[in-house]
Write a protein that holds these residues in place. Structure first.
Motif, mmCIF file in Angstrom:
data_model
loop_
_atom_site.group_PDB
_atom_site.id
_atom_site.type_symbol
_atom_site.label_atom_id
_atom_site.label_comp_id
_atom_site.label_asym_id
_atom_site.label_seq_id
_atom_site.Cartn_x
_atom_site.Cartn_y
_atom_site.Cartn_z
ATOM 1 N N LEU A 1 0.824 -1.203 0.000
ATOM 2 C CA LEU A 1 0.000 0.000 0.000
ATOM 3 C C LEU A 1 0.864 1.262 0.000
ATOM 4 O O LEU A 1 0.361 2.362 -0.157
ATOM 5 C CB LEU A 1 -0.913 -0.023 1.236
ATOM 6 N N SER A 2 2.170 1.098 0.170
ATOM 7 C CA SER A 2 3.018 2.264 0.398
ATOM 8 C C SER A 2 2.932 3.339 -0.692
ATOM 9 O O SER A 2 2.937 4.518 -0.347
ATOM 10 C CB SER A 2 4.461 1.843 0.657
ATOM 11 N N PHE B 1 9.618 13.393 -0.362
ATOM 12 C CA PHE B 1 10.050 12.560 -1.487
ATOM 13 C C PHE B 1 11.414 11.945 -1.222
ATOM 14 O O PHE B 1 11.660 10.791 -1.521
ATOM 15 C CB PHE B 1 10.082 13.389 -2.780
ATOM 16 N N LYS B 2 12.316 12.756 -0.622
ATOM 17 C CA LYS B 2 13.675 12.270 -0.368
ATOM 18 C C LYS B 2 13.667 11.154 0.683
ATOM 19 O O LYS B 2 14.329 10.135 0.534
ATOM 20 C CB LYS B 2 14.567 13.428 0.106
ATOM 21 N N LEU B 3 12.914 11.395 1.776
ATOM 22 C CA LEU B 3 12.949 10.438 2.897
ATOM 23 C C LEU B 3 11.967 9.301 2.695
ATOM 24 O O LEU B 3 12.275 8.147 2.935
ATOM 25 C CB LEU B 3 12.626 11.157 4.210
ATOM 26 N N GLY B 4 10.768 9.677 2.230
ATOM 27 C CA GLY B 4 9.698 8.687 2.174
ATOM 28 C C GLY B 4 9.838 7.709 1.029
ATOM 29 O O GLY B 4 9.528 6.540 1.161
ATOM 30 N N GLU B 5 10.345 8.197 -0.088
ATOM 31 C CA GLU B 5 10.300 7.370 -1.283
ATOM 32 C C GLU B 5 11.169 6.117 -1.139
ATOM 33 O O GLU B 5 10.912 5.107 -1.787
ATOM 34 C CB GLU B 5 10.722 8.165 -2.502
ATOM 35 N N ARG B 6 12.171 6.199 -0.282
ATOM 36 C CA ARG B 6 13.018 5.020 -0.093
ATOM 37 C C ARG B 6 12.222 3.842 0.450
ATOM 38 O O ARG B 6 12.544 2.706 0.225
ATOM 39 C CB ARG B 6 14.137 5.352 0.888
ATOM 40 N N LYS B 7 11.168 4.169 1.202
ATOM 41 C CA LYS B 7 10.387 3.099 1.820
ATOM 42 C C LYS B 7 9.198 2.687 0.953
ATOM 43 O O LYS B 7 8.416 1.845 1.327
ATOM 44 C CB LYS B 7 9.876 3.563 3.192
ATOM 45 N N VAL B 8 9.073 3.319 -0.215
ATOM 46 C CA VAL B 8 7.927 3.002 -1.060
ATOM 47 C C VAL B 8 8.307 1.935 -2.077
ATOM 48 O O VAL B 8 9.360 2.011 -2.692
ATOM 49 C CB VAL B 8 7.433 4.270 -1.792
ATOM 50 N N HIS B 9 7.450 0.935 -2.202
ATOM 51 C CA HIS B 9 7.707 -0.113 -3.190
ATOM 52 C C HIS B 9 6.769 0.057 -4.354
ATOM 53 O O HIS B 9 5.587 -0.225 -4.242
ATOM 54 C CB HIS B 9 7.480 -1.491 -2.576
ATOM 55 N N TYR B 10 7.300 0.577 -5.440
ATOM 56 C CA TYR B 10 6.470 0.609 -6.642
ATOM 57 C C TYR B 10 6.561 -0.748 -7.310
ATOM 58 O O TYR B 10 7.589 -1.401 -7.253
ATOM 59 C CB TYR B 10 6.936 1.710 -7.585
ATOM 60 N N GLN B 11 5.453 -1.143 -7.938
ATOM 61 C CA GLN B 11 5.437 -2.476 -8.563
ATOM 62 C C GLN B 11 6.403 -2.516 -9.729
ATOM 63 O O GLN B 11 6.436 -1.640 -10.518
ATOM 64 C CB GLN B 11 4.031 -2.765 -9.084
#
Lengths: 298, 377
Positions: A215-216, A288-298
């Motif tokens: 869901l990230s 974007f800098k901090l959060g995106e590292r934890k986001v898994h795009y398919q």
């Protein structure tokens, strides 16, 4: 062969692209870019009553704002408001979305109910909340009365006003966040859960290791949007408190509005708008800098 | 290794019509059991009932000696490979493989060791740190396989695991899955709609149609002696040729589509019913007419279509209203519309009851055996 001719030929793709983009370029220029640059321009001036630039004062508007206790107070209120509304709003929406994602009979009814606040305008729901907050006839104080608790001056007490406005804002925003998160949840492949059930994963294990990571991207989107929305809150302040009592709910957008259209100080109002723009920009870039590292795009 | 037993199992949705009914089968320990049928026949539903992902609405499911109807999926001691692999896109190959072990709170070192072991077995060692999206279809398939193997469960279920691969890779993975199953001795229940997979992989296969068992048996027995016309046309490519037939009592001949008359040998005569029948013949049993052939029935046919596949030639022709196909080995130069003499035998016919569809007469065994011969000086 002359060079301008070849440049004209070489840019044929670029010119075609530009032609296709022209409608949105025109629209954006008129409604976004022009006002934006005009705001930046005005923030360096003192203006007359009609909002025309009169005297160039350089950075004095900014200096004045940063030293002004009123503006600092407004900043503080805004940041508190963001902290009150965004995390709680999203956690609540996520909780509802997880509930509504279960396959139960009549779940469609709950899905409609949870997302229904999206369909109510800020003005209309603010008026309803205004009635509920009313100290003598409002529902909340009646409730407190029946339980035997002391009455609260929801919108009139400087201690409570910001909290009250936050409460109504959370209620208003939860519908949208809920709908987006539910959409994200339903996009997760059912087979992943089936596979994990065969492995014996429990509900919270699945939540932690499958649902939240999958869901990230959606969470990331909704956090960004909610942050920006919270920084730009205006309608409910205007209807519920008008920035009061004693400036405790004078959020920055409301303060901009007051400065420009009540006090006719378009210069300082523009400067505030620019500062708000920079703050939102920084917050979004940081996210974007901090959060995106934890986001898994398919 | 555990057996799986289904006793009178059925499935219905909302207490309406049964989508699956009367399933009785025992899958032996260590067996490679294939469920095959056309799409919508209920084979995936059956697999999901065994896995515990779908409720069983009637009958008993036994895993090992234990009744498993109401066991949760993880208590059934099985692993499953899904058609779309169901890999976790946010986890690396290694984490995907060890997901189930982590659920069972196995120590990290142990998890790593097992993952490495299985990865080397499937040639995934170089990809352990990658995410599924960075893998090709075949590699993803292997990860899904690795995840099933690493759990070391005695039973493994596979739901059309090869249907997303290209033909060449599919043929390779077929033998690989078979090899792994043999080495580990797992009880495998494998669902497919591809009769080639069923024929080549299964120790035994079960053919399902509209939620009912059509036939269970060894692939070759099913091919030779299909229990009914559905199985006859489903297994084998091109399918078995079928046509309506009746017995002419006076001449003791089988009349196929009012056109082809096949004499019935005396001892077979009493077995045939007086009402209508369906006769079937495999395309490879319709043979070219050669001078040395005696007996059988000669038939003059007009070809309607010809396909030369390199090592074999398939042509079709009409028998009454039915279009039949014949398969001859080797390359034959046959033109479309050409008249052609062919030849067939009563022995190679399968005869089904015209009403109930059950098999009345089997084909006679014509398989070849390799006899080991020693050269003695």
């Amino acid at each position: 062969m002359n060079t301008t001719g070849s440049l004209w030929k070489r840019s044929v793709n670029g010119r075609t692209a530009l032609l296709y983009l022209l409608p949105s370029i025109i629209l954006f220029s008129v409604f976004v870019f022009y006002p934006m640059f005009r705001t930046i321009y005005l923030s360096f001036f003192l203006t007359d009553q009609a909002g025309n630039a009169a005297i160039n004062v350089g950075f004095e508007n900014y200096q004045y704002l940063l030293g002004s206790s009123e503006f600092q107070n407004s900043m503080k209120a805004t940041i508190l408001f963001v902290l009150y509304t965004v995390p709680i709003g999203i956690i609540l929406a996520l909780f509802f979305a997880l509930l509504a994602n279960e396959k139960l009979k009549g779940i469609g009814f709950f899905r409609t109910m949870y997302s229904s606040t999206m369909g109510v305008s800020v003005a209309a729901s603010s008026v309803i909340w205004l009635f509920m907050f009313n100290p003598s006839i409002g529902m909340f104080n009646r409730l407190l009365q029946t339980v035997g608790l002391p009455q609260i001056q929801w919108l009139l007490d400087p201690e409570w006003a910001l909290l009250s406005v936050s409460m109504s804002t959370i209620w208003m925003n939860v519908g949208f966040s809920f709908l987006i998160l539910l959409g994200g949840l339903q996009n997760i492949d059912e087979h992943l859960y089936e596979s994990s059930r065969i492995d014996g994963a429990g509900y919270f294990y699945r939540l932690r290791r499958i649902t939240l990571p999958m869901l990230s991207p959606t969470l990331f989107f909704i956090i960004t949007i909610s942050l920006i929305n919270a920084f730009q809150t205006f309608g409910q302040i205007d209807i519920l408190t008008k920035g009061g009592p004693s400036q405790s709910t004078n959020l920055i957008v409301y303060s901009i509005y007051r400065e420009a259209f009540v006090n006719y100080q378009f210069g300082t109002a523009s400067a505030q708008a620019v500062i708000l723009f920079v703050i939102i920009l920084i917050v979004t870039i940081l996210q974007f800098k901090l959060g995106e590292r934890k986001v898994h795009y398919q | 290794m555990k057996k799986v037993e289904l006793i009178n199992v059925s499935k219905s949705y909302d207490k309406q019509v049964d989508v699956i009914s009367n399933i009785n089968v025992t899958i032996e320990p260590g067996e490679f059991f294939v469920l095959v049928g056309p799409s919508g026949c209920g084979k995936s539903t059956m697999l999901r009932m065994i896995a515990g992902l779908e409720e069983i609405t009637g009958g008993t499911l036994k895993i090992g000696e234990q009744i498993a109807n109401n066991l949760s999926p993880d208590k059934r001691d099985l692993s499953m490979v899904f058609q779309n692999y169901a890999l976790y896109p946010h986890l690396t190959v290694q984490q995907n493989i060890t997901f189930g072990l982590d659920v069972k709170r196995m120590k990290k070192d142990e998890q790593k060791r097992k993952a490495a072991e299985v990865a080397s077995m499937l040639g995934l060692t170089d990809y352990l740190a990658r995410k599924p999206r960075e893998l090709s279809g075949g590699q993803r398939q292997r990860v899904a396989l690795a995840r099933a193997i690493v759990s070391e469960t005695p039973i493994c279920l596979m739901d059309e695991p090869l249907s997303n691969l290209d033909a060449k890779l599919r043929a390779h993975m077929r033998s690989e899955i078979r090899r792994i199953q043999r080495t580990l001795g797992i009880t495998m229940i494998y669902v497919t709609h591809d009769q080639v997979e069923a024929m080549t992989m299964g120790d035994r296969i079960m053919i399902l149609h509209e939620g009912k068992i059509q036939q269970i048996g060894k692939p070759i027995d099913i091919y030779n002696h299909p229990a009914n016309p559905f199985v006859a046309t489903f297994i084998g490519s091109p399918p078995m040729n079928l046509a309506k037939a009746v017995l002419d009592e006076t001449t003791e001949e089988l009349v196929v589509e009012n056109e082809l008359r096949i004499p019935v040998p005396g001892m077979e005569r009493s077995k045939l019913p007086s009402h209508g029948m369906t006769v079937g013949i495999r395309p490879e049993s319709i043979l070219p007419l050669t001078p040395e052939q005696t007996g059988g029935v000669k038939l003059e046919v007009t070809t309607t279509n010809v396909e030369v596949l390199g090592n074999e030639t398939i042509f079709s022709f009409h028998v009454g209203t039915e279009e039949w196909m014949a398969k001859w080995s080797g390359q034959w130069h046959i033109g479309i519309g050409e008249q052609l003499p062919v030849w067939l035998e009563f022995d190679s016919l399968s005869i089904f009851d015209g009403e109930e569809g059950h098999l009345i007469k089997k084909t006679v065994d014509q398989s070849h055996h390799v006899v080991q011969q020693e050269v003695v000086e």
